[in-house]
Design an enzyme around this catalytic site. Structure first.
Site, PDB file in Angstrom:
ATOM      1  N   THR A 458       0.856  -1.186   0.000  1.00 57.34           N
ATOM      2  CA  THR A 458       0.000   0.000   0.000  1.00 57.34           C
ATOM      3  C   THR A 458       0.892   1.237   0.000  1.00 57.34           C
ATOM      4  OG1 THR A 458      -0.130   0.410   2.389  1.00 57.34           O
ATOM      5  CG2 THR A 458      -1.662  -1.217   1.484  1.00 57.34           C
ATOM      6  N   CYS A 459       0.322   2.364  -0.417  1.00 53.77           N
ATOM      7  CA  CYS A 459       1.034   3.645  -0.295  1.00 53.77           C
ATOM      8  C   CYS A 459       0.445   4.401   0.890  1.00 53.77           C
ATOM      9  CB  CYS A 459       0.947   4.458  -1.585  1.00 53.77           C
ATOM     10  SG  CYS A 459      -0.719   4.671  -2.226  1.00 53.77           S
ATOM     11  N   SER A 460       0.190   3.672   1.970  1.00 52.04           N
ATOM     12  CA  SER A 460      -0.381   4.238   3.189  1.00 52.04           C
ATOM     13  C   SER A 460       0.623   4.113   4.330  1.00 52.04           C
ATOM     14  CB  SER A 460      -1.673   3.498   3.559  1.00 52.04           C
ATOM     15  OG  SER A 460      -2.113   3.880   4.847  1.00 52.04           O
TER      16      SER A 460
END
Length: 628
Positions: A458-460
């Site tokens: 994820t890009c979280s």
């Protein structure tokens, strides 16, 4: 005036949560009739500046009471496009265009959105309003300018700031540096080309090994008088503009100064180099680590061998490599950066199935694959969750890349910090919903019959979307029984220092060390990567040569030998009535009577032995039987 209307429409779409700042600006710029693609940077620059000043602009609109005093001033006229011409001849289409046709209404912005954009330019834009001096709208707005300037001065004194910049939304340093210079220079190129932006002070470029090699890339840069430095520290410390270095963790990745102009690099324009943030390269690199290690070991053995192989042995080895070629499925593939990297790492014998549900994003995916020269990718416009894990078409796919929708909290350049914060409970619900969706799609990938390696990313930066999802999957008895576990740190970028957060893994240091985290302070976007491996895949069999060559995923083309391909061409020609034969199926062959076949066989055998008189006896017997 048209530009202001369209900018206000973007503002309305942001309020309605119909997309991101960049995405909506790109979409508006690409509308063929409304404007040109090059306008994306202009839209982006204006919208970003408006969002920075938005709280103050709303204050000015309220204190000046402009919307009440002049209610019709910001009501945009109803625009309409002519309806498309009726199908038919060219003459009919021309007539339909000239005739009065019913109008199709185009959207109009809300008065408050239009007022916000125009008041911003009136007070804070260097060139002011981009309208002629005699324009009716400009003349009316100029009347309110002195009162608004006085209110702005009063607000500056109240907030104890010396300039108008002090009235902007306060942003974290990382975010401020990410959006600095938007609309010009490097940021303008990114907006117009739709490139992936990264964090930090470095520009990351991936060598597309389908078209180039890292060695050739280094040689090209050196020939163009670029200086190769030892590491990132040397790159950041250098005051030269033409310096680059090789990444210490991902082999086909290069780091360049942030100031580099990408269109000036020929390898970038022809897709030998692809702009991709380092964190975005991590999932494909981790997914194919086992494959790359095995490939390197085989190449070393071949280099050390002194045996001269025959043509047949080389062909046999090639067939074995085809059989062992890695099979990958990218579950949510668009826009295609991770897909094209996986295709490049898989090599000529690997195969990638790229799945994307959304039709618009699927089009972008196909364009990206074509641009990167990925002939080993099969795009599929379907929902990954609708695919049956037991489907035989996918039984030989062993590697899965799962990069589902997330909050995007790790990407400063998404500009979410400029938008009003959602209520705390609403934000929590959104993260919870995203986490549940991520768990669903990851679990679905791990249920496929042949799956033995699944990378989740994820890009979280929120633990609920990262380690939280990993812990929930590992706790499922279904996956415990199937032998799923996290790959150890030694297999997941072992030299990368920042690992998972133990606090998000219920204090489990083993799980945390197996995960990879990245933050903007590492010179990348915020990112998370975890790799699941299955010791003994249930029902999975190593593909044989026949399976590999006959394997057919929906939309893929079967690999044929030269002879088979020639036969296929001849069959097509026969079916069309070409030189290969008559049109349609060939006439049935006339079978000879059994006794004639026996006699002919006896005659041929006799001739072979050289027995005299047999031919006369054969002809005599044949004549007797025909009379009977």
């Amino acid at each position: 005036m048209d530009f202001y209307h369209r900018s206000a429409l973007i503002l309305d779409s942001l309020d309605a949560k119909k997309g991101s700042v960049k995405g909506l600006c790109m979409a508006e710029a690409k509308r063929g009739k409304f404007g040109k693609e090059g306008e994306a940077s202009r839209f982006l620059k204006v919208i970003v500046e408006v969002l920075k000043y938005r709280p103050h602009l709303e204050h000015l609109l309220a204190t000046s009471d402009i919307l009440t005093l002049d209610p019709k001033l910001f009501i945009a006229p109803v625009w309409a496009d002519p309806a498309p011409p009726k199908a038919g001849s060219a003459a009919a289409a021309t007539k339909a265009l000239k005739a009065k046709t019913p109008k199709k209404q185009r959207p109009t912005p809300t008065p408050i959105a239009l007022a916000t954009v125009m008041v911003h330019d009136l007070l804070f834009a260097k060139r002011g309003l981009t309208l002629p001096k005699e324009h009716k709208m400009r003349k009316k707005l100029e009347k309110y300018k002195p009162a608004m300037e006085k209110a702005t001065e009063k607000e500056r004194k109240r907030k104890k700031v010396s300039s108008n910049e002090g009235l902007q939304i306060p942003l974290p340093d990382v975010v401020a540096s990410a959006i600095e210079g938007i609309g010009k220079g490097k940021k303008r190129e990114m907006a117009e080309h739709g490139e992936e932006d990264g964090g930090g002070n470095v520009r990351w470029l991936r060598v597309n090994t389908l078209k180039w090699s890292v060695e050739d890339a280094v040689e090209w840069f050196e020939n163009e008088r670029w200086e190769l430095v030892d590491d990132m520290d040397a790159l950041l410390a250098s005051d030269k503009s033409k310096v680059f270095c090789l990444d210490a963790h991902i082999e086909p990745l290069l780091a360049l100064p942030l100031s580099v102009s990408l269109p000036s690099l020929q390898p970038y324009t022809d897709s030998r180099l692809i702009a991709q943030d380092k964190a975005s390269c991590m999932p494909a690199w981790v997914l194919l680590a086992d494959h790359l290690i095995a490939e390197d070991a085989e190449q070393e053995l071949e280099a050390a061998s002194t045996v001269v192989e025959s043509f047949e042995q080389k062909e046999e080895k090639s067939e074995r490599k085809k059989a062992r070629g890695v099979r990958i499925l990218d579950c949510t593939a668009a826009p295609g950066n991770k897909t094209t990297m996986a295709a490049a790492l898989a090599g000529e014998f690997g195969r990638v199935v790229a799945v994307e549900r959304d039709a618009g994003r699927f089009k972008v995916l196909k364009e990206m694959c074509q641009k990167a020269g990925c002939k080993n990718v099969t795009p599929m416009n379907v929902d990954f969750l609708s695919i049956d894990p037991q489907d035989n078409k996918f039984k030989n796919i062993s590697h899965f890349l799962v990069d589902p929708s997330c909050s995007g909290s790790g990407i400063p350049s998404r500009l979410d910090h400029l938008l009003p914060d959602a209520p705390e409970e609403e934000a929590k619900q959104r993260i919870r919903a995203l986490s549940n969706f991520q768990l669903t799609i990851l679990s679905h990938a791990m249920r496929f019959t042949g799956a033995r390696r699944v990378v989740y990313s994820t890009c979280s930066i929120w633990g609920q979307e990262d380690e939280g999802v990993v812990a929930r999957v590992l706790a499922k008895k279904e996956f415990q029984d199937k032998g799923w576990a996290l790959a150890p740190q030694s297999e997941v970028m072992p030299t990368w220092e920042r690992r998972g957060d133990p606090a998000e893994c219920n204090g489990d240091e083993t799980i945390a060390s197996s995960c990879v985290r990245a933050l903007p302070s590492d010179g990348t976007n915020g990112f998370f990567v975890a790799c699941f491996v299955r010791t003994v895949p249930e029902g999975y069999e190593e593909p044989t040569v026949d399976d590999a060559t006959k394997e057919k995923v929906e939309g893929a083309v079967e690999e044929l030998s030269h002879e088979k391909r020639q036969e296929a061409f001849k069959a097509k020609a026969r079916a069309k009535g070409g030189k290969g034969g008559p049109k349609g199926p060939a006439a049935p062959r006339k079978e000879k009577a059994p006794e004639v076949r026996v006699l002919k066989k006896a005659y041929e055998k006799a001739v072979k032995k050289g027995v005299p008189g047999k031919k006369a006896a054969y002809l005599k017997e044949k004549a007797k039987r025909s009379k009977a």
